[in-house]
Design an enzyme around this catalytic site. Structure first.
Site, PDB file in Angstrom:
ATOM      1  N   SER A 158       0.839  -1.198   0.000  1.00 30.34           N
ATOM      2  CA  SER A 158       0.000   0.000   0.000  1.00 30.34           C
ATOM      3  C   SER A 158       0.879   1.254   0.000  1.00 30.34           C
ATOM      4  CB  SER A 158      -0.946  -0.050   1.199  1.00 30.34           C
ATOM      5  OG  SER A 158      -1.929   0.947   1.108  1.00 30.34           O
ATOM      6  N   ASP A 202      -8.196  -5.696  -5.995  1.00 29.51           N
ATOM      7  CA  ASP A 202      -8.090  -4.511  -5.135  1.00 29.51           C
ATOM      8  C   ASP A 202      -8.346  -3.265  -5.968  1.00 29.51           C
ATOM      9  OD1 ASP A 202      -7.333  -2.624  -3.195  1.00 29.51           O
ATOM     10  OD2 ASP A 202      -5.216  -2.766  -3.764  1.00 29.51           O
ATOM     11  N   HIS A 230      -6.310  -5.990  -1.529  1.00 35.41           N
ATOM     12  CA  HIS A 230      -5.272  -5.047  -1.123  1.00 35.41           C
ATOM     13  C   HIS A 230      -4.289  -5.713  -0.164  1.00 35.41           C
ATOM     14  CE1 HIS A 230      -3.716  -1.021  -0.825  1.00 35.41           C
ATOM     15  NE2 HIS A 230      -3.813  -0.989   0.477  1.00 35.41           N
TER      16      HIS A 230
END
Lengths: 439, 439
Positions: free
Chosen positions: A169, A361, A418
């Site tokens: 991320s 994601d 994610h």
């Protein structure tokens, strides 16, 4: 348990394996632990600049600690704790709501020594005496670098092992900015970096997901046509930058409508085929919901019990643990909208990179990352193909797709979100193995 | 069990509810059944043209059989048995490998009377005395119509109930072609049709899935560019018809490469995020794999035991049941490449239509169906929006998206595959409820 632990400690000290400081970080018992780990783990603090002290939790490899690589893992945010990675993604522990800690198969410490770092200061159990938590990408990278230096001085026996920087991320920024510092330090046996569902270029990420929204059926034909007409001059382009035409009112409206559908909170934008835990009808104070639809209630409860804090050597003055720290998030300055320079620097030093993306994601999507890597103009080694893993039932299954450039793997994890180590632990562990052995 | 069954039979006959023929079709005991159904079900034969006898299995509604609608369900192929729908999708039975039959929550007979029809003759336990199974779309529709007529003459008490024609996959052709005949018959209380992941237009379906392959990360940037350059004049078009440019050698090659990746058998193209059961390392003769990656081993074993065949009134001369019948598949002539005319005929008679698509299916994808519906030029009633269902944990979740045109619902089922009632039983049951009450 007490006897065997005593015996282990005696062995460690008598063998001269650990100095006193490190022995003080050894986690000798953990509340609720339902199994006896065959590996040691340590929790304590590493020094960064000024009065900053970054909390770390280090897991020795279950395989061969002395020769396995050391992997640093960092969650994103900015302002998220890497203990989310430990307790919900690639770590060996899972906490039940009643506080029991069970073993998680598929942990990265099955193949590597893994260092979880809570950064920057102010996140999780990391702190600074001056309580000043306004920071930015450069300072964070520099502090993380100092903490790594401190780690290797605390654990000199690991400085000969291969070292990899990994994360996900906003780690798409943490990992390459830190790696660009580490790569210049000849005392660190740095081999490369791995980034999962990373933020590598804001524009590419933000615009790619508009395409994905249409082709995953999240937005319909009518809105799609609005977007094309108002943002892309009426023609479908391969990379229309919807966000760069926000001065056109219709484009702005259409983009915002699409954005709202994907991110309004009813869909789980971290994994669009999972349910959204935000919908749980429990009293709010009983539930710790954070980061989109992720439910970290059990971890939050666990890490804030006095017994656990004591067991992992957290001083009393450290505030309660939070999965995301607003004090950091709200005062963080993002410096790098594109990380190409850092990726290039790592490659030019002859180190290796893996970019992997869970492919369902929408927060940091595979398509934007693919555009980013394509624009690096790397030398292709082998074209895009399926890669495989062995499922629990013994069958060989397609785990995703991989494109190999020189020293650079671009990988997707089929059906991963994610947090793909959480969604697809066995696939992701296999992928890390492949990367570490250079496959 | 024997006593209660005897009592039920006595009640039925004494109340004059059933004539002798229907009573002969009543399934009074089913091998392996682990629960006592609160509803009756019947298995037997319906007359089509010539010597064709179509096997049916009819489930009374668990709710209110006398007022609930009658739904006909047809699986596709052509050549697939509708008992796949019964035993793996929307029916109340699930068969374990040991032959135990357990109750499936989410069955459509919770809200409707459901009629499973094995068609055309030659499929499953349907047969013709002349063993001539070469057929086509028109003859199949006509035979299905005759079978429906026979059903209502056998069960006249159901002829006043609302009647819906439903099905999936090649049912996208069976359902509207049959509905176009039924709608002309004033003796049938026909209300509309519902099609799941249907084949409505070959070209649209085949080309839409190329876009989906790229934007789901199944094919990469390089192949995508090849496709655009060689098939679409170098510009990304909204609906490039890759299949219509197969005279250009490079386009043909690129399309075939893409097609091969999606459909080569390693990915489960019926649900691209599920595993592929074809990979199971069991001896081939122990396993009945069919229809892509679907595993129907337990159903195949069960339906071919002499006890089960006897219980469902299948004569000894009927060949063994197969999930797909090559004799039908290989000699079937497809007549309609586009079903717009039939959809329009149903609408013009004031009847209602629902097209629903599990949105992660690549066999009959949501995008091609969406293009098909868009091209019907219907009057929009309400724009595309999320629809919801109540998950097992009591939370409200996004089940998919719905666009409402006049008498026409276009619906996606989030995360559902080609067999979305199997993947998402509660979402799909809620969707059917919504459709039946006109929501």
């Amino acid at each position: 348990m007490a006897t065997s632990l005593h015996y282990v400690l005696l062995l460690i000290v008598s063998a001269g394996l650990l100095d006193a400081a490190v022995l003080g970080d050894l986690v000798t018992s953990l509340p609720g632990l339902s199994f006896e780990p065959a590996w040691r783990h340590y929790s304590g603090y590493l020094n960064a600049s000024g009065t900053k002290r970054l909390h770390y939790w280090f897991f020795e490899s279950a395989d061969s600690p002395s020769t396995d690589p050391v992997l640093l893992w960092m969650n994103g945010g900015p302002g998220c704790s890497s203990l989310v990675g430990l307790f919900t993604e690639n770590g060996p522990f899972r906490v039940m709501l009643n506080g029991t800690v069970v073993y998680h198969e598929g942990s990265w410490n099955e193949i590597a020594n893994v260092l979880y770092l809570e950064a920057p200061a102010g996140v999780g159990m990391s702190y600074s005496d001056d309580k000043y938590y306004r920071t930015n990408d450069d300072e964070t990278a520099s502090d993380n670098y100092l903490a790594i230096k401190d780690f290797f001085s605390k654990y000199p026996e690991y400085s000969k092992n291969s070292f990899y920087v990994t994360g996900e991320s906003y780690g798409g920024i943490y990992v390459p900015t830190l790696s660009a510092l580490v790569v210049r330090d000849p005392t660190i046996n740095f081999k490369g970096m791995a980034i999962g569902n990373g933020m590598s270029n804001y524009d590419k990420n933000e615009n790619a997901h508009v395409y994905l929204a249409y082709y995953h059926g999240l937005i319909g034909d009518s809105l799609w046509r609005d977007l094309i007409n108002s943002c892309c001059n009426g023609t479908l382009e391969e990379r229309c930058m919807f966000t760069l035409h926000q001065d056109r009112p219709h484009c702005k409206d259409a983009f915002n409508t699409a954005h709202h559908i994907v991110f309004e909170g009813q869909l789980n934008f971290y994994n669009v085929y999972h349910e959204c835990r935000n919908s749980i009808s429990l009293p709010v104070d009983k539930l710790k919901i954070s980061m989109g639809c992720l439910d970290t209630t059990s971890v939050d409860r666990y890490l804030n019990t006095p017994e656990v804090r004591k067991a992992i050597h957290v001083p009393d003055f450290v505030p309660r643990w939070e999965v995301e720290t607003p004090a950091v998030m709200l005062h963080y300055t993002e410096v790098y909208p594109d990380l190409s320079a850092q990726h290039r620097e790592v490659l030019e030093a002859g180190k290796r990179i893996m970019m992997y993306n869970g492919d369902v994601d929408f927060a940091c999507d595979f398509l934007g990352e693919s555009w980013f890597v394509e624009d690096l103009g790397l030398e292709l080694v082998s074209g895009r193909k399926m890669w495989y893993y062995t499922a629990q039932d013994g069958t060989t299954q397609v785990a995703g797709f991989i494109t190999k450039y020189k020293n650079y793997d671009l990988v997707t994890v089929r059906g991963g979100g994610h947090l793909s180590p959480a969604d697809k632990p066995f696939e992701v562990l296999q992928m890390m193995k492949n990367f570490l052995v250079g496959e």
